[in-house]
Design a protein around this motif. Sequence first.
Motif, PDB file in Angstrom:
ATOM      1  N   VAL A 225       0.813  -1.179  -0.107  1.00 47.28           N
ATOM      2  CA  VAL A 225      -0.045  -0.166  -0.091  1.00 47.28           C
ATOM      3  C   VAL A 225       0.841   1.205   0.087  1.00 47.28           C
ATOM      4  N   ALA A 226       0.554   2.111  -0.785  1.00 48.92           N
ATOM      5  CA  ALA A 226       1.494   3.492  -0.899  1.00 48.92           C
ATOM      6  C   ALA A 226       1.345   3.998   0.406  1.00 48.92           C
ATOM      7  N   SER A 227       2.542   4.434   0.770  1.00 49.48           N
ATOM      8  CA  SER A 227       2.792   5.342   1.871  1.00 49.48           C
ATOM      9  C   SER A 227       3.329   6.821   1.848  1.00 49.48           C
ATOM     10  N   ASP A 228       4.257   6.909   0.646  1.00 52.63           N
ATOM     11  CA  ASP A 228       4.998   8.103   0.551  1.00 52.63           C
ATOM     12  C   ASP A 228       3.984   9.046   0.077  1.00 52.63           C
ATOM     13  N   PRO A 229       3.998  10.488   0.429  1.00 58.00           N
ATOM     14  CA  PRO A 229       3.051  11.417  -0.095  1.00 58.00           C
ATOM     15  C   PRO A 229       3.012  11.673  -1.420  1.00 58.00           C
ATOM     16  N   ASP A 230       4.328  11.572  -2.040  1.00 58.50           N
ATOM     17  CA  ASP A 230       4.115  11.765  -3.570  1.00 58.50           C
ATOM     18  C   ASP A 230       3.664  10.779  -4.327  1.00 58.50           C
ATOM     19  N   GLU A 231       3.916   9.385  -3.895  1.00 55.51           N
ATOM     20  CA  GLU A 231       3.457   8.400  -4.534  1.00 55.51           C
ATOM     21  C   GLU A 231       1.856   8.261  -4.242  1.00 55.51           C
ATOM     22  N   ILE A 232       1.326   8.677  -3.074  1.00 61.13           N
ATOM     23  CA  ILE A 232      -0.080   8.810  -2.845  1.00 61.13           C
ATOM     24  C   ILE A 232      -0.775   9.505  -3.903  1.00 61.13           C
ATOM     25  N   THR A 233      -0.004  10.755  -4.032  1.00 58.22           N
ATOM     26  CA  THR A 233      -0.788  11.949  -4.820  1.00 58.22           C
ATOM     27  C   THR A 233      -0.671  11.508  -6.347  1.00 58.22           C
ATOM     28  N   PHE A 234       0.220  10.888  -6.765  1.00 55.45           N
ATOM     29  CA  PHE A 234       0.471  10.251  -8.088  1.00 55.45           C
ATOM     30  C   PHE A 234      -0.835   9.112  -8.400  1.00 55.45           C
ATOM     31  N   ALA A 235      -0.750   8.386  -7.403  1.00 54.44           N
ATOM     32  CA  ALA A 235      -1.841   7.053  -7.499  1.00 54.44           C
ATOM     33  C   ALA A 235      -3.328   7.781  -7.530  1.00 54.44           C
ATOM     34  N   GLN A 236      -3.454   9.162  -6.594  1.00 52.04           N
ATOM     35  CA  GLN A 236      -4.808   9.552  -6.794  1.00 52.04           C
ATOM     36  C   GLN A 236      -5.177  10.210  -8.192  1.00 52.04           C
ATOM     37  N   VAL A 237      -4.077  10.971  -8.590  1.00 53.67           N
ATOM     38  CA  VAL A 237      -4.352  11.420 -10.026  1.00 53.67           C
ATOM     39  C   VAL A 237      -4.581  10.463 -11.239  1.00 53.67           C
ATOM     40  N   SER A 238      -3.798   9.233 -10.981  1.00 51.45           N
ATOM     41  CA  SER A 238      -3.813   8.211 -12.132  1.00 51.45           C
ATOM     42  C   SER A 238      -5.201   7.622 -11.842  1.00 51.45           C
ATOM     43  N   LEU A 239      -5.775   7.492 -10.775  1.00 47.63           N
ATOM     44  CA  LEU A 239      -6.862   6.640 -10.320  1.00 47.63           C
ATOM     45  C   LEU A 239      -8.064   7.693 -10.948  1.00 47.63           C
ATOM     46  N   THR A 240      -8.079   8.819 -10.905  1.00 50.58           N
ATOM     47  CA  THR A 240      -8.927   9.864 -11.347  1.00 50.58           C
ATOM     48  C   THR A 240      -8.812   9.819 -12.857  1.00 50.58           C
ATOM     49  N   ASP A 241      -8.063   9.720 -13.425  1.00 54.32           N
ATOM     50  CA  ASP A 241      -7.781   9.785 -14.896  1.00 54.32           C
ATOM     51  C   ASP A 241      -8.203   8.473 -15.414  1.00 54.32           C
ATOM     52  N   ALA A 242      -7.936   7.329 -14.864  1.00 52.87           N
ATOM     53  CA  ALA A 242      -8.614   6.077 -15.364  1.00 52.87           C
ATOM     54  C   ALA A 242     -10.116   6.079 -15.284  1.00 52.87           C
ATOM     55  N   LEU A 243     -10.628   6.634 -14.267  1.00 52.48           N
ATOM     56  CA  LEU A 243     -11.980   6.366 -13.668  1.00 52.48           C
ATOM     57  C   LEU A 243     -12.790   7.342 -14.966  1.00 52.48           C
ATOM     58  N   LEU A 244     -12.090   8.408 -15.160  1.00 49.73           N
ATOM     59  CA  LEU A 244     -13.029   9.215 -16.243  1.00 49.73           C
ATOM     60  C   LEU A 244     -13.102   8.529 -17.553  1.00 49.73           C
TER      61      LEU A 244
END
Length: 294
Positions: A225-244
């Motif tokens: 599970v992602a733990s680094d702040p930058d890693e979490i932010t990138f995953a959130q952006v990528s998830l949003t893009d994939a969902l769209l």
Amino acid sequence: MAVKETAVREALGMQRAREELCLESAEFEVALQTGEVRTAPAVGGRRRVVREDVDRLRAEEGFPDRLRARLELVGSIEGAALIGISRERFTRLARGGFLRPVRWYVNRYRAVVWLYLAEDVRRFARSHPALLEGRLPAELRDALDEGEDHRARGWRARRIEELVRDAEDAWGEAAAWSALLGPAAAADAVPDPRERAYLRRLCPAIPPGSTGSYATRELIEAQTVASDPDEITFAQVSLTDALLRARTTRPAPHPERGTPAATAVAPIAPPPPAAPPPPSAAPRSRWRRLLRLD
């Protein structure tokens, strides 16, 4: 890389492909993970191996020895010996983010053991000979002394790249990013409970492979599970893009109905080049810029 439907009809079962490639089971698993051997979706949710990959690899000069050499895994002791440095230096370089693990397991002492592609280790040594001898850069030493360790993040980056690469559609991509975030963060990123349930069915967690009989759930989650702040932010952006993108193809199916076969879509291409780089390397810092390692 998307696989055409014609290639699916020319695909092989996993066992048949492994035998034709003269690989042991563990070697074949690494070949699938690293993309040396591609798979395509088949009936019943199974995956089959693309025939053209098997033919290409069998036609290589030095087959199967050269293929097996590319799939060789090494621990810190073997990796250090491979490039002529101490085990301590090898571990410090791996903690600094210069070597991304391919696999890991938990030994009987409840310690995580990281495994690397021998070819990646050789490539690193050829590219950065200055880091193999003498004192490491001061800023790197300071960061390591403060506890910096990018091995788990590097493994997660490699694993998520594999899952996104093999996703059948944008929903599959979104499921991979959701799994990386973990249940709590994914719930914040995906407010629709039906979508969350569908993503969990597609990919409930990042599959770690063989973790060993000593691994606990807490230890596994700490690595997956992602733990680094930058890693979490990138995953959130990528998830949003994939969902769209996923929502433009079809809505998430009702849990009781499943996914109608008529709505299945072909595999999609990887995210466009303009997207930000994956969280596979250590964060940029002055010592990395000076060494031109980014």
